[in-house]
Design a protein around this motif. Structure first.
Motif, PDB file in Angstrom:
ATOM      1  N   UNK A 115       8.388   2.167  -4.040  1.00 58.16           N
ATOM      2  CA  UNK A 115       8.210   3.537  -3.601  1.00 58.16           C
ATOM      3  C   UNK A 115       6.916   3.694  -2.654  1.00 58.16           C
ATOM      4  N   UNK A 116       5.810   3.068  -3.133  1.00 59.67           N
ATOM      5  CA  UNK A 116       4.655   2.980  -2.638  1.00 59.67           C
ATOM      6  C   UNK A 116       4.552   2.419  -1.402  1.00 59.67           C
ATOM      7  N   UNK A 117       5.247   1.198  -1.212  1.00 62.04           N
ATOM      8  CA  UNK A 117       5.607   0.317  -0.041  1.00 62.04           C
ATOM      9  C   UNK A 117       6.179   1.224   1.018  1.00 62.04           C
ATOM     10  N   UNK A 118       7.341   1.836   0.804  1.00 60.06           N
ATOM     11  CA  UNK A 118       8.275   2.627   1.541  1.00 60.06           C
ATOM     12  C   UNK A 118       7.301   3.714   1.707  1.00 60.06           C
ATOM     13  N   UNK A 119       6.454   4.387   1.331  1.00 58.64           N
ATOM     14  CA  UNK A 119       5.529   5.532   1.876  1.00 58.64           C
ATOM     15  C   UNK A 119       4.387   4.929   2.349  1.00 58.64           C
ATOM     16  N   UNK A 120       3.820   3.963   2.203  1.00 58.42           N
ATOM     17  CA  UNK A 120       2.883   3.403   2.799  1.00 58.42           C
ATOM     18  C   UNK A 120       3.052   2.834   4.317  1.00 58.42           C
ATOM     19  N   UNK A 121       4.158   2.558   4.520  1.00 57.27           N
ATOM     20  CA  UNK A 121       4.781   1.856   6.062  1.00 57.27           C
ATOM     21  C   UNK A 121       4.648   2.989   7.012  1.00 57.27           C
ATOM     22  N   UNK A 122       5.413   4.129   6.829  1.00 54.02           N
ATOM     23  CA  UNK A 122       5.162   5.106   7.858  1.00 54.02           C
ATOM     24  C   UNK A 122       4.015   5.669   7.908  1.00 54.02           C
ATOM     25  N   UNK A 123       3.245   5.946   6.834  1.00 56.07           N
ATOM     26  CA  UNK A 123       1.865   6.467   7.076  1.00 56.07           C
ATOM     27  C   UNK A 123       0.797   5.407   7.780  1.00 56.07           C
ATOM     28  N   UNK A 124       1.151   4.289   7.775  1.00 57.75           N
ATOM     29  CA  UNK A 124       0.280   3.108   8.419  1.00 57.75           C
ATOM     30  C   UNK A 124       0.543   3.247   9.847  1.00 57.75           C
ATOM     31  N   UNK A 125       2.029   3.350   9.925  1.00 53.08           N
ATOM     32  CA  UNK A 125       2.523   3.471  11.561  1.00 53.08           C
ATOM     33  C   UNK A 125       1.858   4.980  12.359  1.00 53.08           C
ATOM     34  N   UNK A 126       1.949   5.892  11.456  1.00 59.27           N
ATOM     35  CA  UNK A 126       1.415   7.181  12.129  1.00 59.27           C
ATOM     36  C   UNK A 126       0.037   7.114  12.361  1.00 59.27           C
ATOM     37  N   UNK A 127      -0.842   6.615  11.313  1.00 60.81           N
ATOM     38  CA  UNK A 127      -2.244   6.455  11.430  1.00 60.81           C
ATOM     39  C   UNK A 127      -2.627   5.509  12.722  1.00 60.81           C
TER      40      UNK A 127
END
Length: 131
Positions: A115-127
């Protein structure tokens, strides 16, 4: 030590306060990243203020329930005992593809990592998009 160092200091005072403050300082209220991250920071400042009054004031619950005489010294030692959160293996694996690949597949499948990986990827792209 687990409650004081890992939960109270790292989770509440260090991560939650830093993230809440950083988002408020760096991003306007209309910014989509700030709105997304508010899911994770909602109530942090209020909870931390309450915790300071209940737990950290002189002769409060934390002082009476633990064996430490000098909490001023302890408050300096605890941050020194903590490593940079981005250097912790469990966080590095979410942030870095090479670290992720180094994890055993069973570890990757646990809810924290999956779940952390799924959540982190879009946050990383957005940032990275600069929005």
């Amino acid at each position: 030590g687990i409650t004081l160092v890992d939960h109270l200091h790292l989770t509440h005072f260090r991560v939650a306060n830093l993230l809440s403050r950083s988002l408020r300082v760096a991003l306007s209220g209309e910014n989509p990243l700030r709105r997304l991250m508010s899911i994770f920071t909602f109530g942090s400042i209020f909870v931390n203020i309450q915790a300071m009054h209940v737990l950290l004031g002189p002769n409060q619950m934390l002082h009476r329930a633990t064996p430490f005489k000098n909490f001023a010294k302890l408050s300096h030692k605890v941050p020194e005992a903590l490593t940079d959160i981005t250097e912790m293996p469990c966080i590095k694996a979410l942030m870095d593809d090479d670290e992720w690949e180094g994890l055993h597949p069973r570890v990757q499948a646990t809810p924290y990592f999956a779940d952390g990986r799924l959540l982190f990827r879009p946050i990383k792209r957005l940032s990275k998009s600069g929005s």
